[in-house]
Write an enzyme that holds these catalytic residues in place. Structure first.
Site, PDB file in Angstrom:
ATOM      1  N   CYS A  55     -10.436  -0.751  -4.120  1.00  0.00           N
ATOM      2  CA  CYS A  55      -9.859   0.546  -4.468  1.00  0.00           C
ATOM      3  C   CYS A  55     -10.560   1.184  -5.659  1.00  0.00           C
ATOM      4  CB  CYS A  55      -8.360   0.420  -4.747  1.00  0.00           C
ATOM      5  SG  CYS A  55      -7.946  -0.692  -6.098  1.00  0.00           S
ATOM      6  N   GLN A  68       0.832  -1.194   0.000  1.00  0.00           N
ATOM      7  CA  GLN A  68       0.000   0.000   0.000  1.00  0.00           C
ATOM      8  C   GLN A  68       0.875   1.256   0.000  1.00  0.00           C
ATOM      9  OE1 GLN A  68      -3.232   0.268  -0.327  1.00  0.00           O
ATOM     10  NE2 GLN A  68      -3.749  -1.915  -0.212  1.00  0.00           N
ATOM     11  N   TYR A 127      -6.428 -12.928  -2.689  1.00  0.00           N
ATOM     12  CA  TYR A 127      -5.547 -11.880  -3.211  1.00  0.00           C
ATOM     13  C   TYR A 127      -4.700 -11.359  -2.041  1.00  0.00           C
ATOM     14  CZ  TYR A 127      -9.437 -11.919  -6.594  1.00  0.00           C
ATOM     15  OH  TYR A 127     -10.432 -12.290  -7.467  1.00  0.00           O
TER      16      TYR A 127
END
Length: 456
Positions: free
Chosen positions: A412, A276, A308
């Site tokens: 996202c 991130q 994931y």
């Protein structure tokens, strides 16, 4: 103060699995500049709203015009740059005729509307908007997507990152990027791409970058024969400047590994692997996942999944909340990330990391699970953090067929999330809680974490 690094010039023996993350994939070779019209008609437009992707929406003689660098409620003068479509045009703001009360001096001078559109640096498309209005616009986009694609009426609040989780990040949304990619022009000049273009724009500042990267960035240097410059500031290691040559191809040999720190926990990750990008994002998402899991539905002995899973960040968040007896499998297609996840999750006896594509892994569970394992899957909590494109129909269908008790979905992209929520609702899951965070200040991007539960 972290010790500065001299630029590291990478060659084919040291390349990592993927570039420092700036929101896109690496490309092989330099991409041609995107042609943009500079002689299109100039229109006066009343800006109505923000669309997904951060572009404002206006109308001209019945046609939709997507106009950059504007705020809803403004009147602007804009040049049409793309009139090839019959249903809509694209335009760049040239002058603000009636400004919104939320318009501010752009946080990045090189991206300001005062510059010619073809010379505006890309990557800070909301930098001219006051932070509170930025978050309100992102909430509008997410709310609209949930209604249109998810069939859910829900008001959304986009929260700023807790300052305690993001030391050094400023209230104006600058100083947060721990990974930055700069491009190299034919003459060796360094800079970002111009907005909506592949033209390199030289700049004198990088205000979105954390201070240690802004200080290291070789913005005035020339790198003839290089392709990209990656700036990386891991939370558990020294910052670096990494130069990638034009001749570099497929990775070979040992890949550099670095350390990221979240709370009291340390994570091994490839220096060029995914992590991130906001200084406080990993801690923010870990906390959100912990909060959104319904403890009354959580069974530590069930076949819990982290899909994931990357290097195990969110699986560790689950383990930290529910203790050493947690059973959880982290599934990730990148073999290097899975290797690190195995090490990062080693303290939990019931944790394991599997290298597999998520759709294929779920298909194998559906085909091979015995009666006992199916029961453990029905009792499971599933955390999933798919790429920007979302999980998609195939993964949703296979996941729903296993019927886990609850899903915690990290997203996202608001449209991909809303689409997948709609698909899950068709399988009998309902959205119960949603948190949204401004993990990409001064851009249009927003991160959301949602809990869905199977309705009996």
């Amino acid at each position: 103060m972290p010790r500065p690094h001299r630029p590291v010039r990478k060659n084919s023996a040291s390349r990592g699995a993927r570039p420092a993350d700036t929101g896109g994939r690496a490309t092989r070779g330099r991409r041609p500049s995107t042609p943009v019209s500079t002689d299109g008609p100039v229109l006066e437009l009343d800006v109505e709203r923000i669309a997904h992707g951060g572009i404002a929406v206006a109308h001209h003689e019945g046609r939709v015009v997507f106009v950059a660098d504007a705020i809803p409620g403004e009147r602007v003068s804009a040049r049409v740059t793309d009139a090839a479509h019959t249903r809509f045009w694209r335009a760049d703001t040239l002058e603000v005729l009636t400004a919104s009360a939320d318009r501010q001096a752009h946080v990045w001078a090189e991206a300001s509307v005062d510059r010619a559109p073809e010379r505006r640096a890309g990557g800070a498309e909301f930098g001219h908007i006051a932070p509170e209005r930025q978050r309100a616009l992102k909430a509008e986009v997410l709310t609209d997507a949930l209604r249109r694609m998810g069939g859910v009426e829900r008001e959304v609040e986009v929260r700023a990152v807790d300052p305690e989780l993001a030391p050094g990040v400023r209230a104006d949304g600058t100083g947060w990027r721990t990974r930055v990619r700069l491009q190299v022009a034919e003459d060796g000049a360094v800079g970002p791409y111009a907005a909506r273009s592949h033209t390199v724009v030289p700049v004198a500042s990088l205000p979105l970058a954390v201070d240690e990267l802004a200080d290291l960035a070789p913005l005035a240097d020339r790198f003839q024969g290089a392709r990209t410059i990656d700036l990386v500031a891991p939370s558990g290691a020294d910052p670096q400047v990494i130069v990638t040559d034009e001749s570099e191809r497929m990775p070979r040999g040992q890949r550099p590994v670095t350390t990221e720190v979240v709370g009291d926990r340390r994570f091994a990750v490839d220096r060029d692997g995914f992590w991130q990008v906001h200084r406080g994002a990993a801690a923010t998402l870990s906390r959100a996942v912990q909060e959104l899991i319904d403890a009354d539905r959580f069974d530590p002995r069930a076949a819990n999944l982290d899909l994931y899973g990357g290097v195990g960040l969110l699986a560790a968040a689950v383990g930290d909340r529910f203790g050493e007896t947690v059973r959880i499998t982290s599934v990730e297609s990148d073999e290097r990330a899975t290797m690190h996840a195995g090490d990062n999750l080693a303290e939990w006896v019931g944790a394991r990391a599997v290298t597999a594509r998520v759709d294929r892994y779920l298909a194998s569970l559906e085909a091979d699970a015995g009666q006992g394992e199916r029961a453990r899957l029905r009792d499971a909590t599933v955390v999933l953090d798919p790429p920007r494109s979302g999980a998609g129909r195939d993964v949703v269908d296979r996941l729903a067929a296993l019927r886990p008790r609850q899903l915690v979905y990290v997203a996202c992209d608001p449209v991909a999330l809303a689409r997948d929520i709609g698909l899950l609702r068709a399988h009998g899951y309902e959205l119960e809680e949603l948190q949204a965070f401004d993990l990409f200040p001064n851009t249009h991007h927003v991160e959301a974490v949602a809990r869905l539960a199977a309705i009996v």
